[in-house]
Scaffold this motif. Structure first.
Motif, short mmCIF file in Angstrom:
data_model
loop_
_atom_site.label_atom_id
_atom_site.label_comp_id
_atom_site.label_asym_id
_atom_site.label_seq_id
_atom_site.Cartn_x
_atom_site.Cartn_y
_atom_site.Cartn_z
N LYS A 110 0.81 -1.22 0.00
CA LYS A 110 0.00 0.00 0.00
C LYS A 110 0.85 1.27 0.00
CE LYS A 110 -0.74 0.15 5.03
NZ LYS A 110 -1.78 0.20 6.10
N ASP A 111 2.08 1.23 0.57
CA ASP A 111 2.95 2.39 0.59
C ASP A 111 4.36 1.96 0.96
OD1 ASP A 111 1.40 3.55 3.68
OD2 ASP A 111 2.77 1.89 3.33
N ARG A 112 5.25 2.92 1.11
CA ARG A 112 6.64 2.59 1.42
C ARG A 112 6.77 1.91 2.78
NH1 ARG A 112 11.40 3.85 -0.23
NH2 ARG A 112 10.75 5.50 -1.63
N ALA A 113 6.06 2.42 3.78
CA ALA A 113 6.17 1.84 5.12
C ALA A 113 5.78 0.37 5.10
CB ALA A 113 5.29 2.61 6.10
N GLU A 120 20.65 -0.42 9.41
CA GLU A 120 19.72 -1.29 10.14
C GLU A 120 20.49 -2.25 11.05
OE1 GLU A 120 17.26 -3.24 7.33
OE2 GLU A 120 16.10 -1.45 6.82
N GLU A 121 21.63 -2.70 10.58
CA GLU A 121 22.43 -3.63 11.38
C GLU A 121 22.87 -2.98 12.68
OE1 GLU A 121 26.54 -6.29 11.06
OE2 GLU A 121 26.00 -4.86 9.47
N THR A 162 13.73 5.11 25.60
CA THR A 162 12.78 4.19 26.22
C THR A 162 11.36 4.29 25.67
OG1 THR A 162 12.32 5.82 27.97
CG2 THR A 162 14.06 4.19 28.39
N HIS A 163 11.00 5.43 25.09
CA HIS A 163 9.62 5.63 24.62
C HIS A 163 9.62 6.40 23.30
CE1 HIS A 163 9.18 5.12 29.00
NE2 HIS A 163 7.96 4.66 28.75
N ASP A 164 8.65 6.11 22.48
CA ASP A 164 8.39 6.87 21.25
C ASP A 164 6.89 6.94 21.04
OD1 ASP A 164 8.32 8.09 18.79
OD2 ASP A 164 8.83 6.29 17.66
N PHE A 173 11.97 -0.27 18.48
CA PHE A 173 11.20 0.91 18.08
C PHE A 173 11.14 0.93 16.56
CE2 PHE A 173 13.04 1.84 22.20
CZ PHE A 173 11.95 2.32 22.92
N VAL A 174 10.11 0.28 16.00
CA VAL A 174 10.05 0.04 14.56
C VAL A 174 10.08 1.35 13.77
CG1 VAL A 174 8.67 -0.92 12.69
CG2 VAL A 174 8.84 -2.14 14.87
N ASP A 175 9.21 2.29 14.11
CA ASP A 175 9.11 3.53 13.33
C ASP A 175 10.35 4.39 13.48
OD1 ASP A 175 6.56 2.89 12.39
OD2 ASP A 175 5.60 3.71 14.17
N LEU A 176 10.85 4.50 14.71
CA LEU A 176 12.05 5.29 14.95
C LEU A 176 13.24 4.70 14.21
CD1 LEU A 176 13.53 7.55 16.52
CD2 LEU A 176 13.88 5.91 18.36
N GLU A 177 13.40 3.38 14.27
CA GLU A 177 14.52 2.73 13.59
C GLU A 177 14.39 2.87 12.07
OE1 GLU A 177 15.42 -1.22 14.93
OE2 GLU A 177 14.75 -0.77 16.96
N ARG A 178 13.16 2.76 11.58
CA ARG A 178 12.97 2.88 10.13
C ARG A 178 13.36 4.27 9.65
NH1 ARG A 178 8.82 4.73 7.19
NH2 ARG A 178 7.44 4.80 8.99
N GLU A 179 13.01 5.31 10.41
CA GLU A 179 13.37 6.66 10.01
C GLU A 179 14.89 6.85 10.00
OE1 GLU A 179 11.33 9.61 12.26
OE2 GLU A 179 9.34 9.06 11.47
N TRP A 180 15.56 6.36 11.02
CA TRP A 180 17.01 6.52 11.09
C TRP A 180 17.71 5.72 9.98
CZ3 TRP A 180 20.33 9.75 13.09
CH2 TRP A 180 20.00 10.50 14.22
N SER A 181 17.19 4.55 9.65
CA SER A 181 17.88 3.68 8.68
C SER A 181 17.53 3.99 7.23
CB SER A 181 17.56 2.21 8.97
OG SER A 181 16.18 1.96 8.80
N THR A 182 16.61 4.91 7.00
CA THR A 182 16.23 5.24 5.62
C THR A 182 16.43 6.72 5.28
OG1 THR A 182 13.90 5.58 6.27
CG2 THR A 182 14.53 3.39 5.48
#
Length: 391
Positions: free
Chosen positions: A43-46, A178-179, A226-228, A322-331
């Motif tokens: 449906k989208d990039r995410a 990501e690693e 610890t939180h997002d 932290f899925v969303d936070l990690e995705r932003e940093w790794s992309t």
């Protein structure tokens, strides 16, 4: 005569075409009785960048979709935006190959701007020629090139390659791999918080994601995230979210980016704290955390790279996944016009807890090192700088 019967109709539009009698279908004069069409499986990039989502799609295709085909004279048609190298089309081509290479798939690739690296263009265009647009006369080549040039100029690099060129790019060039982020996840090491804080990047303004991230400075001199609770929020919403998180985490301080709207941000947080106390969500005898304005370097890249360096040096860790936070940093890459709210908030948190990071040198090509776990005895949450005191 064709009868169209939906096979799956939630996120992915899939149709099972039963053709009565034989007919010429698709390029190459293929005789089929049965055709499966998969339209926009991501449906989208995410969605495409989610490993779990991609795995579920590949499993569905193998276990359910292919079982719809008849044993003879069948075809599968995939139509999609190429969001990820391992998306639906990417996996099929990697595993089954292209027709011209002895594989199973005939690929019709129409990039917005013809490029020789894709091979012969299906429309016979020369390299650099634009794709037609229904609202622009086909003969007006100048207007077509201007249209696609404007789209490229207003898109981030990865979106241009995915949406316009059909050429998904891996997140190489991102500040943090990501690693490395996987190595920084640590829920086991015992560490005593010395200073608990919440950081806010209020730049969303209700249109983009407002970053609200919590963490602490441990007795090991590391910043622990610890939180997002970042989300698309108005000023009233993000300030309320920050206050709720500060109370939940027992934060002593709320860091706010000072570069933009400092007075408005401070007022919004104070107003939200008073509202939450008036509504009974926060006890009246709990003091509001201090508000500290953090002045980060102006440029998004200059702001993020020193924090990436702290990650490489193992001075920042993630207290969990932290899925969303990690995705932003790794992309996110330096060529993107804006940095996401979660990245900005985590930068503000790091700058607030270890101010020397704001003076860090630029770092490239990080080489991750596995964090070293070790016990320190029971954690005394809040420590000497905790906030939970009464009036």
């Amino acid at each position: 005569m064709a009868v169209v019967r939906p096979v799956r109709g939630d996120r992915v539009r899939v149709y099972d075409l039963q053709v009565q009698g034989t007919s010429n279908f698709f390029a190459g004069q293929v005789l089929v009785h049965n055709c499966l069409i998969v339209d926009d499986p991501h449906k989208d990039r995410a969605d495409a960048e989610s490993e779990a989502s991609r795995r579920a799609l590949h499993d569905w295709y193998s276990s359910t979709a292919l079982k719809r085909l008849q044993p003879d004279r069948n075809a599968v048609v995939g139509i999609q935006t190429r969001w990820h190298p391992d998306d639906f089309a990417g996996r099929r081509l990697a595993e089954e190959g292209r027709l011209e290479e002895g594989g199973r798939w005939k690929v019709v690739h129409l990039p917005a701007v013809a490029d020789a690296k894709f091979g012969a263009d299906p429309l016979g265009r020369a390299p650099g020629d634009p794709l037609p647009h229904p609202k622009i006369p086909t003969r007006d080549r100048k207007a077509l090139k201007a249209w696609w040039a404007d789209m490229k100029r207003t898109s981030i690099v990865r979106d241009w390659h995915s949406l316009a060129q059909g050429d998904p790019q891996p997140a190489e060039g991102a500040l943090v791999s990501e690693e490395l982020l996987r190595l920084l996840r640590d829920s086991a090491t015992k560490v005593e918080p010395q200073k608990i804080a919440v950081a806010v990047d209020p730049s969303g303004g209700g249109r983009d994601v407002a970053g609200v991230v919590g963490g602490f400075l441990g007795d090991d001199k590391r910043v622990w995230i610890t939180h997002d609770v970042s989300a698309v929020m108005s000023s009233a919403d993000w300030s309320t979210a920050a206050c709720r998180l500060a109370y939940e985490a027992n934060a002593a301080i709320i860091y706010v980016e000072a570069n933009y709207g400092r007075d408005m941000c401070s007022l919004a947080i104070r107003t939200s704290w008073e509202t939450l106390q008036r509504d009974g969500e926060i006890p009246e005898n709990v003091l509001m955390p201090a508000i500290d304005l953090v002045t980060a370097k102006q440029g998004k890249l200059l702001r993020a790279e020193p924090v990436a360096q702290q990650m490489v040096q193992d001075r920042v860790r993630l207290r969990g996944l932290f899925v969303d936070l990690e995705r932003e940093w790794s992309t996110w890459m330096s060529t993107d016009p804006d940095s996401p709210g979660r990245i900005d908030a985590s930068c503000i948190l790091t700058y607030g807890l270890i101010p020397e990071a704001n003076k860090g040198a630029i770092v490239h090509a990080p080489l991750p090192q596995a964090p070293v776990s070790g016990g320190r005895g029971p954690s005394q949450v809040a420590g000497a700088y905790g906030r939970r005191i009464g009036k």
